[in-house]
Scaffold this motif. Sequence first.
Motif, PDB file in Angstrom:
ATOM      1  N   ALA A 123       1.044  -1.152  -0.140  1.00  0.00           N
ATOM      2  CA  ALA A 123       0.063   0.028  -0.038  1.00  0.00           C
ATOM      3  C   ALA A 123       0.983   1.315   0.108  1.00  0.00           C
ATOM      4  O   ALA A 123       2.017   1.072   0.476  1.00  0.00           O
ATOM      5  CB  ALA A 123      -0.856  -0.108   1.404  1.00  0.00           C
ATOM      6  N   ILE A 124       0.359   2.340  -0.741  1.00  0.00           N
ATOM      7  CA  ILE A 124       1.071   3.660  -0.688  1.00  0.00           C
ATOM      8  C   ILE A 124      -0.025   4.655  -0.250  1.00  0.00           C
ATOM      9  O   ILE A 124      -1.115   4.572  -0.708  1.00  0.00           O
ATOM     10  CB  ILE A 124       1.663   3.951  -2.073  1.00  0.00           C
ATOM     11  N   GLY A 125       0.090   5.723   0.620  1.00  0.00           N
ATOM     12  CA  GLY A 125      -0.577   6.665   1.079  1.00  0.00           C
ATOM     13  C   GLY A 125       0.052   7.960   0.740  1.00  0.00           C
ATOM     14  O   GLY A 125       1.327   8.136   0.602  1.00  0.00           O
ATOM     15  N   THR A 126      -0.832   8.818   0.216  1.00  0.00           N
ATOM     16  CA  THR A 126      -0.255  10.208  -0.259  1.00  0.00           C
ATOM     17  C   THR A 126      -1.029  11.516   0.500  1.00  0.00           C
ATOM     18  O   THR A 126      -2.246  11.194   0.700  1.00  0.00           O
ATOM     19  CB  THR A 126      -0.283  10.376  -1.514  1.00  0.00           C
ATOM     20  N   HIS A 129       4.378   0.916   2.139  1.00  0.00           N
ATOM     21  CA  HIS A 129       4.835  -0.198   3.081  1.00  0.00           C
ATOM     22  C   HIS A 129       5.328  -1.272   2.301  1.00  0.00           C
ATOM     23  O   HIS A 129       5.028  -1.844   1.545  1.00  0.00           O
ATOM     24  CB  HIS A 129       3.160  -1.003   3.545  1.00  0.00           C
ATOM     25  N   ALA A 130       6.689  -1.258   2.722  1.00  0.00           N
ATOM     26  CA  ALA A 130       7.935  -2.049   1.999  1.00  0.00           C
ATOM     27  C   ALA A 130       8.384  -2.879   3.077  1.00  0.00           C
ATOM     28  O   ALA A 130       9.297  -2.654   3.759  1.00  0.00           O
ATOM     29  CB  ALA A 130       8.855  -1.055   1.338  1.00  0.00           C
ATOM     30  N   ARG A 131       8.214  -4.293   2.519  1.00  0.00           N
ATOM     31  CA  ARG A 131       8.735  -5.317   3.090  1.00  0.00           C
ATOM     32  C   ARG A 131       9.402  -6.356   2.152  1.00  0.00           C
ATOM     33  O   ARG A 131       8.970  -7.724   2.151  1.00  0.00           O
ATOM     34  CB  ARG A 131       7.631  -5.990   4.117  1.00  0.00           C
ATOM     35  N   PRO A 132      10.527  -6.115   1.555  1.00  0.00           N
ATOM     36  CA  PRO A 132      11.277  -6.837   0.421  1.00  0.00           C
ATOM     37  C   PRO A 132      11.859  -7.772   1.193  1.00  0.00           C
ATOM     38  O   PRO A 132      12.423  -7.827   2.359  1.00  0.00           O
ATOM     39  CB  PRO A 132      11.976  -5.853  -0.424  1.00  0.00           C
ATOM     40  N   GLU A 133      11.943  -9.309   0.685  1.00  0.00           N
ATOM     41  CA  GLU A 133      12.598 -10.284   1.030  1.00  0.00           C
ATOM     42  C   GLU A 133      14.175 -10.317   0.794  1.00  0.00           C
ATOM     43  O   GLU A 133      14.192 -10.198  -0.700  1.00  0.00           O
ATOM     44  CB  GLU A 133      11.781 -11.582   0.617  1.00  0.00           C
ATOM     45  N   LEU A 134      14.779 -10.776   1.496  1.00  0.00           N
ATOM     46  CA  LEU A 134      16.055 -10.979   1.296  1.00  0.00           C
ATOM     47  C   LEU A 134      16.401 -12.335   0.542  1.00  0.00           C
ATOM     48  O   LEU A 134      15.947 -13.247   0.909  1.00  0.00           O
ATOM     49  CB  LEU A 134      17.148 -10.564   2.334  1.00  0.00           C
ATOM     50  N   SER A 135      17.300 -12.227  -0.304  1.00  0.00           N
ATOM     51  CA  SER A 135      17.621 -13.459  -1.043  1.00  0.00           C
ATOM     52  C   SER A 135      19.210 -13.727  -1.180  1.00  0.00           C
ATOM     53  O   SER A 135      19.641 -12.643  -0.952  1.00  0.00           O
ATOM     54  CB  SER A 135      17.168 -13.514  -2.421  1.00  0.00           C
TER      55      SER A 135
END
Length: 213
Positions: A158-161, A182-188
């Motif tokens: 999601a993004i809010g402005t 809301h940024a939760r990237p997975e580590l590889s």
Amino acid sequence: MRTIKIMSFAVLGALALSPAAFAQDAGADTASGKRFAVVGGVTLLQPKSGPATGIDKVDGGPAPTLSASYYFNDNVAVELWGAADKFDHRVRTSGGAKAGTVEQQPLALSAQYHFGAADNVFRPFVGAGYYQSNFSNEKIDGLAASGDHVGLRTAKGAIGTVGVDMNINSTWFARADARYMHARPELSVAGAGTGEKLKLDPWTVGFGIGARF
């Protein structure tokens, strides 16, 4: 940071001139009924501190951004917003040492509500939507004890402005906005997912100049 300063002075100048310029033009034209708008500017993106164990900070940075909006009426719009170039980040460990660098390039689609009449000098707005941010050129291999390549999967969420448009005349306006992703990237590691996610959750602050038609 020089680019940020230049854009900030441009926006402040436009704000100082906007009441007189808009009043002069209002009798000949109106912003009401115009359906399309484009904005070009510069945005500073800053992830939160302590996104994962062993990582103290991911430094923020500026990048040029563009947006295109379609107005269903004078108040309701849909906006496509994204970075025209990549944001550069330095990754620092808990001891403050540099662990490497990574780049990202977000793209978002949001619904927006613009308050007040189209011809008002100041028009605040709010928006919410969905975004994706692609990470590339990861050079943070020092985070893996094995020495294998460490990467980040695409962030989605999601993004809010919140923001305000400052009318210069019926066509041109200056814009200041802030966005939360809301940024939760997975580590590889070595191309395989680890299940560990970075809680980046960045805020952005942007300034730009737009035109409606």
